[in-house]
Scaffold this active site. Structure first.
Site, short mmCIF file in Angstrom:
data_model
loop_
_atom_site.label_atom_id
_atom_site.label_comp_id
_atom_site.label_asym_id
_atom_site.label_seq_id
_atom_site.Cartn_x
_atom_site.Cartn_y
_atom_site.Cartn_z
N LYS A 11 0.82 -1.22 0.00
CA LYS A 11 0.00 0.00 0.00
C LYS A 11 0.86 1.28 0.00
O LYS A 11 2.06 1.23 0.27
CB LYS A 11 -0.93 -0.04 1.22
CG LYS A 11 -1.93 -1.21 1.18
CD LYS A 11 -2.94 -1.10 2.31
CE LYS A 11 -3.95 -2.24 2.26
NZ LYS A 11 -5.02 -2.08 3.26
N PHE A 59 -15.57 3.62 7.01
CA PHE A 59 -14.19 3.98 6.67
C PHE A 59 -13.93 3.98 5.16
O PHE A 59 -12.81 4.21 4.72
CB PHE A 59 -13.20 3.04 7.37
CG PHE A 59 -13.41 1.58 7.07
CD1 PHE A 59 -12.92 1.01 5.90
CD2 PHE A 59 -14.08 0.76 7.97
CE1 PHE A 59 -13.11 -0.34 5.62
CE2 PHE A 59 -14.27 -0.59 7.70
CZ PHE A 59 -13.78 -1.14 6.51
N ARG A 87 -2.32 -14.66 4.83
CA ARG A 87 -2.93 -13.89 5.93
C ARG A 87 -2.15 -14.09 7.22
O ARG A 87 -2.03 -13.18 8.04
CB ARG A 87 -4.41 -14.25 6.07
CG ARG A 87 -5.22 -13.64 4.92
CD ARG A 87 -6.66 -14.07 4.91
NE ARG A 87 -7.46 -13.39 5.91
CZ ARG A 87 -7.96 -12.16 5.78
NH1 ARG A 87 -7.68 -11.45 4.70
NH2 ARG A 87 -8.70 -11.63 6.71
N THR A 93 -5.41 -7.27 10.61
CA THR A 93 -5.68 -6.00 9.91
C THR A 93 -5.18 -4.80 10.73
O THR A 93 -4.59 -3.87 10.19
CB THR A 93 -7.20 -5.84 9.65
OG1 THR A 93 -7.65 -7.00 8.94
CG2 THR A 93 -7.51 -4.61 8.84
N ARG A 104 2.69 -6.81 8.90
CA ARG A 104 2.01 -5.63 9.46
C ARG A 104 2.61 -5.21 10.79
O ARG A 104 2.68 -4.01 11.10
CB ARG A 104 0.51 -5.87 9.57
CG ARG A 104 -0.19 -5.76 8.20
CD ARG A 104 -1.62 -6.17 8.29
NE ARG A 104 -2.37 -5.90 7.07
CZ ARG A 104 -3.46 -6.58 6.72
NH1 ARG A 104 -3.93 -7.54 7.50
NH2 ARG A 104 -4.10 -6.30 5.61
N ASN A 114 -2.09 0.09 6.71
CA ASN A 114 -1.59 -1.18 7.24
C ASN A 114 -0.68 -1.94 6.28
O ASN A 114 -0.60 -3.16 6.31
CB ASN A 114 -2.74 -2.05 7.75
CG ASN A 114 -3.72 -2.43 6.66
OD1 ASN A 114 -3.58 -2.00 5.53
ND2 ASN A 114 -4.70 -3.25 7.00
N HIS A 117 -2.21 -5.47 1.60
CA HIS A 117 -3.52 -6.11 1.47
C HIS A 117 -3.30 -7.60 1.19
O HIS A 117 -2.34 -7.96 0.53
CB HIS A 117 -4.30 -5.49 0.31
CG HIS A 117 -5.51 -6.28 -0.08
ND1 HIS A 117 -6.68 -6.19 0.63
CD2 HIS A 117 -5.72 -7.19 -1.07
CE1 HIS A 117 -7.58 -7.02 0.09
NE2 HIS A 117 -7.01 -7.63 -0.95
P1 CMP Z 1 -7.46 -4.57 3.57
O1 CMP Z 1 -7.00 -5.95 3.94
O2 CMP Z 1 -6.79 -3.92 2.42
O3 CMP Z 1 -9.05 -4.60 3.32
C1 CMP Z 1 -9.91 -3.56 3.67
C2 CMP Z 1 -9.18 -2.42 4.32
O4 CMP Z 1 -10.01 -1.51 4.99
C3 CMP Z 1 -8.29 -2.97 5.41
O5 CMP Z 1 -7.21 -3.64 4.84
C4 CMP Z 1 -7.95 -1.72 6.19
O6 CMP Z 1 -6.83 -1.05 5.66
C5 CMP Z 1 -9.19 -0.89 5.98
N1 CMP Z 1 -9.94 -0.81 7.23
C6 CMP Z 1 -10.55 -1.80 7.87
N2 CMP Z 1 -11.12 -1.33 9.00
C7 CMP Z 1 -10.85 -0.01 9.04
C8 CMP Z 1 -11.16 1.02 9.95
N3 CMP Z 1 -11.86 0.77 11.06
N4 CMP Z 1 -10.71 2.27 9.68
C9 CMP Z 1 -9.99 2.50 8.55
N5 CMP Z 1 -9.67 1.57 7.65
C10 CMP Z 1 -10.08 0.32 7.90
#
Ligand code: CMP
Length: 139
Positions: A11, A59, A87, A93, A104, A114, A117
């Site tokens: 990212k 979000f 994962r 996450t 991460r 984070n 993905h």
């Molecule tokens: P990703 O695995 O790319 O899939 C969805 C993304 O949404 C996740 O990683 C996070 O980066 C983002 N995400 C999930 N929950 C939140 C949150 N509470 N606030 C901001 N971003 C979020």
């Protein structure tokens, strides 16, 4: 049977921090083979399309803004049990909950920023890989 394909993005936060190399190292050292890869820059439309499943989440706007804020690396990865193993390699996450030794834990700064993905299912791995790559770009 578990599939052998997953999809990842490094990212904008991790690209800005110059962490493409160390993250790709962790991925290949964990036994993933790179089947497709590109360095690209999403805009609001393409980032929004990728994350369309999250459209109703509070979000979503922040996510789309962040994911289009700078270049990313997109890749299709191959390994037995790819989705679950990837994962585990990237960790939770929310980096505050990510296990020691995960990508991460090492490189992410917040739940939004984070670092990487990873697909959440075999079905989504195919859909996400096809969003970025044609058959002529998969090897
Ligand atoms: P990703 O695995 O790319 O899939 C969805 C993304 O949404 C996740 O990683 C996070 O980066 C983002 N995400 C999930 N929950 C939140 C949150 N509470 N606030 C901001 N971003 C979020």
């Amino acid at each position: 049977m578990a599939g052998n394909i997953t999809f990842t993005m490094i990212k904008p936060d991790a690209v800005r921090a110059n962490n493409i190399g160390p993250i790709l190292s962790m991925i290949t050292e964990a036994g993933f083979r790179i089947k497709a890869m590109k360095f690209t820059h999403l805009n609001e439309t393409t980032a929004g399309g990728f994350y369309a499943v999250h459209k109703e989440r509070p979000f979503y706007g922040e996510l789309v803004e962040f994911m289009s804020s700078g270049p990313i690396v997109a890749a299709i990865l191959e390994k037995d049990n790819a989705v679950a193993d990837f994962r585990e390699l990237i960790g939770a996450t929310n980096p505050a909950e990510a296990a020691e030794g995960t990508i991460r834990k090492k490189f992410a700064t917040s739940i939004g920023e984070n670092a990487v993905h990873g697909s959440d299912s075999d079905e989504n791995a195919i859909i996400e890989g096809d969003y970025f790559f044609s058959n002529l770009e998969k090897f």
